[in-house]
Design an enzyme around this catalytic site. Structure first.
Site, PDB file in Angstrom:
ATOM      1  N   LYS A  50       0.851  -1.188   0.000  1.00 50.23           N
ATOM      2  CA  LYS A  50       0.000   0.000   0.000  1.00 50.23           C
ATOM      3  C   LYS A  50       0.891   1.244   0.000  1.00 50.23           C
ATOM      4  O   LYS A  50       2.079   1.167   0.331  1.00 50.23           O
ATOM      5  CB  LYS A  50      -0.908  -0.001   1.229  1.00 50.23           C
ATOM      6  CG  LYS A  50      -1.952  -1.094   1.174  1.00 50.23           C
ATOM      7  CD  LYS A  50      -2.925  -0.931   2.305  1.00 50.23           C
ATOM      8  CE  LYS A  50      -4.036  -1.957   2.156  1.00 50.23           C
ATOM      9  NZ  LYS A  50      -5.096  -1.727   3.114  1.00 50.23           N
ATOM     10  N   GLU A  69     -10.825 -14.378   7.262  1.00 47.57           N
ATOM     11  CA  GLU A  69      -9.694 -13.648   6.707  1.00 47.57           C
ATOM     12  C   GLU A  69      -8.438 -14.073   7.447  1.00 47.57           C
ATOM     13  O   GLU A  69      -8.361 -13.984   8.672  1.00 47.57           O
ATOM     14  CB  GLU A  69      -9.863 -12.143   6.841  1.00 47.57           C
ATOM     15  CG  GLU A  69      -8.674 -11.405   6.247  1.00 47.57           C
ATOM     16  CD  GLU A  69      -8.838  -9.901   6.265  1.00 47.57           C
ATOM     17  OE1 GLU A  69      -7.988  -9.240   5.650  1.00 47.57           O
ATOM     18  OE2 GLU A  69      -9.776  -9.383   6.889  1.00 47.57           O
TER      19      GLU A  69
END
Length: 95
Positions: A50, A69
């Protein structure tokens, strides 16, 4: 609502974080996850970090109708992510 695979979910049902020592192990764990579970989505923030510099591998699987997740990081990447989270929250506080 956030799209996850072909489904929409407000929250994942379960979250798991796996911490390992080396980046190569992250991809070994990813291969193991793929061999054992139905993978819905993979977000590879190791190859594509990111803008903030955050790096981790997120794999979303489906187990008995539940979305799970799994975050896989090295010890160093986990330390960096936690430190970044703490600093961001301190900066948000009004002193």
């Amino acid at each position: 609502m956030k799209k996850i695979g072909d489904e929409y979910s407000l929250l994942h049902d379960i979250g798991v974080r796996i911490i390992c020592s080396f980046v190569d192990e992250i991809y070994e764990i990813k291969d193991w996850i793929h061999s054992c579970f139905k993978v819905v989505e993979v977000r590879d923030n190791l190859s594509y970090p990111k803008l903030s510099g955050y790096r981790s591998l997120h794999v979303i699987i489906k187990v008995d109708g539940c979305l799970v997740e799994i975050q896989v990081r090295t010890i160093a990447l986990d330390f960096w992510a936690i430190l970044k989270f703490i600093i961001r929250n301190i900066l948000k506080m009004k002193i």
